[in-house]
Design a protein around this motif. Sequence first.
Motif, short mmCIF file in Angstrom:
data_model
loop_
_atom_site.label_atom_id
_atom_site.label_comp_id
_atom_site.label_asym_id
_atom_site.label_seq_id
_atom_site.Cartn_x
_atom_site.Cartn_y
_atom_site.Cartn_z
N GLU A 178 8.21 -2.25 4.27
CA GLU A 178 8.95 -1.00 4.60
C GLU A 178 7.62 0.10 5.13
OE1 GLU A 178 9.70 2.41 0.80
OE2 GLU A 178 10.54 0.23 0.88
N PHE A 179 7.84 0.94 6.09
CA PHE A 179 6.98 1.98 6.46
C PHE A 179 7.14 3.12 6.25
CE2 PHE A 179 5.19 4.64 9.54
CZ PHE A 179 4.36 4.64 9.00
N ARG A 180 5.89 3.39 5.02
CA ARG A 180 6.32 5.30 4.71
C ARG A 180 5.84 6.16 5.43
NH1 ARG A 180 4.67 1.83 0.05
NH2 ARG A 180 6.16 0.42 -0.26
N MET A 181 6.54 7.48 5.31
CA MET A 181 5.59 8.61 5.86
C MET A 181 5.62 9.64 4.65
SD MET A 181 7.05 7.41 9.84
CE MET A 181 8.79 7.50 9.02
N GLY A 182 4.88 11.25 5.54
CA GLY A 182 5.83 12.51 4.73
C GLY A 182 4.25 12.72 3.57
N ASN A 183 4.08 13.50 3.68
CA ASN A 183 3.14 13.93 2.63
C ASN A 183 3.10 13.81 1.36
OD1 ASN A 183 1.93 15.90 4.63
ND2 ASN A 183 2.76 17.75 3.70
N LYS A 243 5.29 10.13 1.20
CA LYS A 243 6.02 8.62 1.31
C LYS A 243 7.44 8.81 1.15
CE LYS A 243 1.42 8.20 2.34
NZ LYS A 243 0.89 8.36 4.14
N GLN A 244 8.05 10.71 1.13
CA GLN A 244 9.21 10.51 1.00
C GLN A 244 10.35 9.73 2.22
OE1 GLN A 244 6.93 12.62 1.91
NE2 GLN A 244 8.39 14.51 2.25
N TYR A 245 9.73 9.31 3.47
CA TYR A 245 9.95 9.05 4.38
C TYR A 245 9.95 7.71 4.96
CZ TYR A 245 11.07 14.16 5.31
OH TYR A 245 11.15 15.38 5.19
N ARG A 246 11.25 6.67 5.02
CA ARG A 246 10.69 5.11 4.66
C ARG A 246 12.07 4.64 6.05
NH1 ARG A 246 11.07 5.66 -1.27
NH2 ARG A 246 9.41 6.80 -1.49
N ILE A 247 11.07 3.97 6.52
CA ILE A 247 11.60 2.77 7.82
C ILE A 247 11.66 0.99 6.83
CG2 ILE A 247 11.25 1.57 9.74
CD1 ILE A 247 10.14 3.84 10.97
N LEU A 248 12.87 0.51 6.84
CA LEU A 248 13.02 -1.02 6.03
C LEU A 248 13.77 -1.28 7.03
CD1 LEU A 248 16.30 -1.10 4.60
CD2 LEU A 248 15.40 1.27 3.90
N ALA A 249 13.36 -2.80 6.98
CA ALA A 249 13.79 -3.84 7.09
C ALA A 249 14.33 -5.15 6.53
CB ALA A 249 13.29 -4.10 8.99
N ARG A 250 14.62 -5.89 6.97
CA ARG A 250 14.54 -7.48 6.28
C ARG A 250 15.72 -8.32 6.82
NH1 ARG A 250 18.07 -7.81 0.25
NH2 ARG A 250 18.72 -9.46 0.49
N TYR A 251 15.16 -9.40 6.56
CA TYR A 251 15.97 -10.35 7.37
C TYR A 251 16.05 -11.52 6.25
CZ TYR A 251 17.07 -15.34 10.09
OH TYR A 251 17.35 -15.63 10.82
N ASP A 252 16.99 -12.45 6.08
CA ASP A 252 17.69 -12.94 5.27
C ASP A 252 18.09 -14.62 6.34
OD1 ASP A 252 17.11 -11.81 3.56
OD2 ASP A 252 19.18 -11.38 2.47
N SER A 253 17.68 -15.58 6.13
CA SER A 253 17.93 -16.94 6.66
C SER A 253 18.63 -18.41 5.04
CB SER A 253 17.63 -17.48 6.80
OG SER A 253 17.48 -18.78 7.40
N TRP A 254 19.81 -18.53 5.20
CA TRP A 254 20.28 -19.77 4.24
C TRP A 254 21.10 -20.74 4.86
CZ3 TRP A 254 18.63 -20.60 -0.81
CH2 TRP A 254 18.96 -21.64 -1.23
N MET A 281 1.35 -0.85 -0.06
CA MET A 281 -0.24 0.43 -0.24
C MET A 281 1.18 1.31 -0.08
SD MET A 281 -2.99 -1.33 2.34
CE MET A 281 -4.03 0.68 3.08
N PRO A 282 0.54 2.84 -0.34
CA PRO A 282 1.36 3.20 -0.45
C PRO A 282 1.86 3.40 0.81
CG PRO A 282 -0.42 4.37 -1.78
CD PRO A 282 -0.81 2.77 -0.73
N SER A 283 1.23 3.51 2.21
CA SER A 283 2.05 3.95 3.34
C SER A 283 2.98 2.28 3.59
CB SER A 283 1.58 4.28 4.14
OG SER A 283 0.33 2.66 4.29
N PHE A 284 2.94 1.45 3.57
CA PHE A 284 3.98 0.15 3.98
C PHE A 284 3.81 -1.04 2.41
CE2 PHE A 284 -0.72 -1.45 5.01
CZ PHE A 284 0.37 -2.76 4.83
N LEU A 285 4.55 -1.58 3.22
CA LEU A 285 5.04 -2.88 2.35
C LEU A 285 5.79 -3.75 3.48
CD1 LEU A 285 7.29 -3.26 -1.34
CD2 LEU A 285 7.54 -4.77 1.37
N ILE A 286 5.05 -5.32 2.34
CA ILE A 286 6.04 -6.03 3.29
C ILE A 286 6.10 -7.71 2.44
CG2 ILE A 286 3.47 -7.68 4.08
CD1 ILE A 286 6.32 -8.05 6.05
N ALA A 287 6.57 -8.86 2.21
CA ALA A 287 7.33 -9.02 1.15
C ALA A 287 8.22 -10.81 1.78
CB ALA A 287 7.90 -8.54 -0.58
#
Length: 404
Positions: free
Chosen positions: A325-330, A332-343, A290-296
Amino acid sequence: MKKIVLSALAALTLGSVAANAGVTKLYQDENGQVFTQPAEGRTLIKTDTPLFSHSDKLKFSALTYIGYTYDDYDSGLTSDGVTPYKDDTSDFEIRRAYFQLKAYLLDDPKSYYRITFDISKDVTGDEKVRAKYAYLYLNDIFTHTGVEIGLAHRPWHDYEEHNAWFYRSISKVLIEDKKSGPDLSNSADFGVMFKTRTKYFDADYGVFNGEGYHSVSNGNGMSFEWRTTAHLLGVNGKDKQTKLTYWDASFFGQYNKAHKSVAVVNPITGIPTTEEQDLIFGGLHTVYNMPSFLIAAQYVYSDNTSDIVDNVSAQAGEGYSVNGEFRMGNEKQYRILARYDSWTKEQPSGMPEPEDRSYIVGGAWHQNHNLEWVANVIVTDNEAGSAKEIENGTQYMLTAEVKF
């Protein structure tokens, strides 16, 4: 960068569309698009540099990742009690720099020739220039289907980087990652790739040499590669993450014959030998935006293709990745991002299978269409006994992504 490298880059770029057609003037429209023919709404660009071309339209673009990285590796010795961790490093760097030209050669405005040059470090740390892409794209050769011919995209990487993980400037996608990932495949190769696009379904599929654009082709076998994606909401969200809501589910993979020649020791006879190993892997991926967040999230399994009893092929294993990813601002120019990988690399029967892991946390500021800033931390936490245990530590990164 040495003058000879830059001169070669400019000469090759212009030479890719050069012809004996006489001196051509350049024109520009209100959007900045450059043309070689006059038309209403186009103004003459004053230049002392002549251009020779049979193409009616040329499009130039560039993308650069400028950064600083501090690597704070773990101290002491790894779990074997002998091997030390790496020494800490601190570097300003050009992580990647791309320069691209598209020449529109046919009446169909969606068909073109593309060449992209890639400046990046080799294993010695020296900056090298190589061709990343050099292909002809023909639109609608079949219903809803075009084709890339030459040094082309591979099916998976480009999709994930434009729909689910937008930060190649700090980390590659799971199947390409080397520090804690499987390093199964890179993003371009010599071959033919078909691209099917519809409202609820699209797919990329093709045949390639299999070794990738910066490896030598061994000529022993070809690679069939694919991606199929269902647009569950009927929306193709490519590069529209702050404007659209979309939900995709994908199946991707490779069937790569004689991908790698590996020196092995037969565990039964103890005799050293060389084995030509296939690479066969598949993955499932989903992304909701969505414009304000993403999950994958994704899961990847790579098969054991060794023909030797009690041996495991070099790239066999399984793993997963989750990012958000979570997006803020008029805008959505400010973003907080996170990721976890396992192999987890598959091991011979009875041997431990240590897990390789990484965590990414950061923030981004999309300043405008041309510039994005990213500050992040990457923690590599490969388990004791892993062949990549020496990579353990924390990276602190600051990045400017510049494009035009």
